[in-house]
Design a protein around this motif. Structure first.
Motif, mmCIF file in Angstrom:
data_model
loop_
_atom_site.group_PDB
_atom_site.id
_atom_site.type_symbol
_atom_site.label_atom_id
_atom_site.label_comp_id
_atom_site.label_asym_id
_atom_site.label_seq_id
_atom_site.Cartn_x
_atom_site.Cartn_y
_atom_site.Cartn_z
ATOM 1 N N GLY A 123 -46.560 -39.184 52.378
ATOM 2 C CA GLY A 123 -45.597 -38.484 51.529
ATOM 3 C C GLY A 123 -46.229 -37.630 50.447
ATOM 4 N N VAL A 124 -47.524 -37.326 50.599
ATOM 5 C CA VAL A 124 -48.200 -36.556 49.563
ATOM 6 C C VAL A 124 -48.389 -35.089 49.952
ATOM 7 N N HIS A 125 -48.048 -34.736 51.195
ATOM 8 C CA HIS A 125 -48.132 -33.337 51.636
ATOM 9 C C HIS A 125 -47.017 -33.023 52.624
ATOM 10 N N PHE A 126 -46.584 -31.770 52.579
ATOM 11 C CA PHE A 126 -45.684 -31.248 53.592
ATOM 12 C C PHE A 126 -46.534 -30.860 54.809
ATOM 13 N N PRO A 127 -45.926 -30.798 55.996
ATOM 14 C CA PRO A 127 -46.692 -30.373 57.180
ATOM 15 C C PRO A 127 -47.386 -29.022 56.997
ATOM 16 N N GLY A 128 -46.749 -28.086 56.319
ATOM 17 C CA GLY A 128 -47.368 -26.776 56.090
ATOM 18 C C GLY A 128 -48.609 -26.852 55.216
ATOM 19 N N ASP A 129 -48.630 -27.800 54.271
ATOM 20 C CA ASP A 129 -49.816 -28.003 53.421
ATOM 21 C C ASP A 129 -51.004 -28.405 54.281
ATOM 22 N N VAL A 130 -50.734 -29.307 55.218
ATOM 23 C CA VAL A 130 -51.787 -29.840 56.079
ATOM 24 C C VAL A 130 -52.230 -28.794 57.096
ATOM 25 N N LEU A 131 -51.275 -28.121 57.699
ATOM 26 C CA LEU A 131 -51.610 -27.095 58.692
ATOM 27 C C LEU A 131 -52.438 -25.975 58.060
ATOM 28 N N THR A 132 -52.006 -25.480 56.916
ATOM 29 C CA THR A 132 -52.740 -24.407 56.246
ATOM 30 C C THR A 132 -54.107 -24.899 55.772
ATOM 31 N N GLY A 133 -54.150 -26.099 55.235
ATOM 32 C CA GLY A 133 -55.435 -26.669 54.813
ATOM 33 C C GLY A 133 -56.391 -26.805 55.977
ATOM 34 N N GLY A 134 -55.875 -27.259 57.120
ATOM 35 C CA GLY A 134 -56.717 -27.387 58.307
ATOM 36 C C GLY A 134 -57.247 -26.044 58.781
ATOM 37 N N LEU A 135 -56.397 -25.025 58.757
ATOM 38 C CA LEU A 135 -56.826 -23.689 59.191
ATOM 39 C C LEU A 135 -57.873 -23.091 58.245
ATOM 40 N N VAL A 136 -57.658 -23.240 56.945
ATOM 41 C CA VAL A 136 -58.629 -22.726 55.972
ATOM 42 C C VAL A 136 -59.956 -23.458 56.123
ATOM 43 N N GLY A 137 -59.891 -24.782 56.234
ATOM 44 C CA GLY A 137 -61.117 -25.572 56.408
ATOM 45 C C GLY A 137 -61.843 -25.233 57.697
ATOM 46 N N ALA A 138 -61.087 -25.057 58.781
ATOM 47 C CA ALA A 138 -61.696 -24.714 60.070
ATOM 48 C C ALA A 138 -62.409 -23.367 59.990
ATOM 49 N N LEU A 139 -61.797 -22.407 59.331
ATOM 50 C CA LEU A 139 -62.422 -21.092 59.182
ATOM 51 C C LEU A 139 -63.722 -21.189 58.378
ATOM 52 N N ILE A 140 -63.681 -21.917 57.275
ATOM 53 C CA ILE A 140 -64.879 -22.085 56.445
ATOM 54 C C ILE A 140 -65.959 -22.822 57.238
ATOM 55 N N GLY A 141 -65.577 -23.885 57.946
ATOM 56 C CA GLY A 141 -66.538 -24.642 58.748
ATOM 57 C C GLY A 141 -67.182 -23.795 59.832
#
Length: 164
Positions: A128-146
């Motif tokens: 309950g600490v993130h919306f699905p969009g928070d996680v999806l966007t975070g994953g995409l940003v992290g994947a790009l940086i990685g």
């Protein structure tokens, strides 16, 4: 799910990943580990400074409209803002970086590390600490940086090898 989001829970996995880096890169492993430290610093700071502190989107557990609807485990919610998920950004960054570094050198590595990143990211929604969009966007940003840092690290490793 609470333990899935706890960084110390994954200490054995971190040690295994360090072992794999040292095993595959031997004398140059310090370069890869240095890039991992840079990666974690970048994903963490970008997720906070360029997203959370700019967008100021409240976490589900802080949304007045959702009060009483969000079930919190151990009553922990985190900071006020949740866009983007730092956990998702960090773990997808690590996953894509290591996929770029190992490729198919380690059997079953790609599906296992992606499952790991997805599991931790999903736990943030479940808690309950993130919306699905928070996680999806975070994953995409992290994947790009990685991905970008893996390319840069391979370039540095290539230059270091030539200079030896």
């Amino acid at each position: 799910m609470y333990w899935s989001s706890n960084k110390l829970t994954w200490l054995p996995v971190y040690l295994l990943l360090i072992y794999l880096v040292v095993r595959h890169y031997r004398r140059q492993s310090w370069i890869v580990i240095l890039f991992v430290a840079l990666l974690i610093t970048l994903t963490d700071q970008i997720s906070v400074q360029l997203f959370k502190e700019i967008f100021h989107r409240l976490r589900p557990c802080h949304q007045p409209a959702l009060e009483g609807l969000v079930h919190l485990v151990k009553g922990k919610c985190g900071g006020d803002y949740g866009f983007i998920s730092s956990h998702a950004c960090n773990y997808f960054g690590i996953a894509l970086f290591l996929i770029g570094m190992f490729g198919k050198k380690v059997r079953y590595f790609i599906p296992l590390i992606l499952f790991w990143a997805v599991w931790i990211s999903y736990s943030r929604i479940y808690l309950g600490v993130h919306f699905p969009g928070d996680v999806l966007t975070g994953g995409l940003v992290g994947a790009l940086i990685g991905y970008l840092l893996a390319r840069a690290c391979k370039w540095v490793l290539g230059k270091a090898k030539k200079s030896l």
